[in-house]
Scaffold this motif. Sequence first.
Motif, mmCIF file in Angstrom:
data_model
loop_
_atom_site.group_PDB
_atom_site.id
_atom_site.type_symbol
_atom_site.label_atom_id
_atom_site.label_comp_id
_atom_site.label_asym_id
_atom_site.label_seq_id
_atom_site.Cartn_x
_atom_site.Cartn_y
_atom_site.Cartn_z
ATOM 1 N N HIS A 1 0.846 -1.187 0.000
ATOM 2 C CA HIS A 1 0.000 0.000 0.000
ATOM 3 C C HIS A 1 0.883 1.240 0.000
ATOM 4 C CE1 HIS A 1 -3.672 -2.181 0.477
ATOM 5 N NE2 HIS A 1 -3.171 -2.854 1.493
ATOM 6 N N ARG B 1 -4.844 2.826 3.483
ATOM 7 C CA ARG B 1 -5.720 1.693 3.198
ATOM 8 C C ARG B 1 -6.161 1.786 1.743
ATOM 9 N NH1 ARG B 1 -9.235 2.112 7.864
ATOM 10 N NH2 ARG B 1 -7.564 0.945 8.836
ATOM 11 N N ALA B 2 -6.458 0.644 1.108
ATOM 12 C CA ALA B 2 -6.951 0.668 -0.282
ATOM 13 C C ALA B 2 -8.211 1.548 -0.332
ATOM 14 C CB ALA B 2 -7.274 -0.750 -0.727
ATOM 15 N N ARG C 1 5.067 4.770 -3.042
ATOM 16 C CA ARG C 1 5.067 3.367 -2.632
ATOM 17 C C ARG C 1 6.332 3.046 -1.854
ATOM 18 N NH1 ARG C 1 0.896 0.820 -4.231
ATOM 19 N NH2 ARG C 1 -0.245 1.514 -6.054
#
Length: 301
Positions: free
Chosen positions: A224, A258-259, A284
């Motif tokens: 994530h 979080r996604a 990232r």
Amino acid sequence: MLSLRDLRFTYPNAARAALAGVSFNVNRGEIVGLLGPNGAGKTTLISHLAGMLPMQHGEIRVGNDSLAQARKKRPSCIAIAPQEYAFYPTLTVRENLQCFGAVSSSSNLKPRIERASAFAQLEQFNRQQARTLSGGLKRRLNLAIATLAEPDYILLDEPTVGVDPQSRAFLLDAVRQLAQEGVGIIYTSHYMEEVEALADRVVIIDHGAVLRHGTLDELLSQGHPVLKFLQAGLTEQAVSDILQPFGTMQSPHQLLLRAGSTPSQALNALELAGAQITHAEFGRFNLEQLFMQLTQRSLRD
Ligand code: ATP
């Protein structure tokens, strides 16, 4: 292709397995970075490939042959440059190359020695006793010895430990050159930036098992995104409470998103609560961050 299938190994009287089902492939001309904390099982794995440990479970194949068949046909198909210096300290550079060159095969000895010596740029040190070489030159001699048999695959176990930046750059270029010439390489190192710069694919192992395996892009895109920020105006606890819906706090200044959450949502929430954002950085994981996340921070030995 060199392929490892479900390798399992437990040392006599050990409480847990050193290898607990490791599988991956190495193609000719490819560099595979093998990463793992101390005790993860890297040396045990390399010892299997080098034929130094008896197989308890699983299979290693070189092309269509088992490892034993491949070694019988061509004993030098896999070479190893170990962590330790693997040469005779009281012999000269040339004598070491002659000695190890003759052990691997009696044919074409002279041209093979010339090639290995030129490859590691050792010509001007031919007459020097190996024990008197600098750390960088010792590493180059280790690598030159591994190439003497002109293997299809080379296992490099931390080949740049203790060398200066110039020697490191030279060694990394030499490894790339070997791959370009069609040698398949397994490269273990604790220097993540080296593996990031070199490897076509990366295998991360811990406790004898593969945690992640893929190209660098594949591995880094699985994590994530991380938002790093500095703020004034809010307490750590307030920041943590406000950002809780958007992900997991990794430190007072770092949020693992979080996604579905975006960095602007998280920063807006902080500003709405009265924070002044003085710095923000978003992206990232790099390999080191991914490695630390997967293998946790606890010391291993
Ligand atoms: P390092 O980065 O420290 O070289 P590693 O990833 O190479 O570590 P291994 O040396 O393969 O890890 O060790 C894997 C596990 O097997 C560890 O738990 C280690 O303690 C154990 N081990 C290694 N060699 C032996 C041995 N000869 N006898 C018993 N256990 C061993």
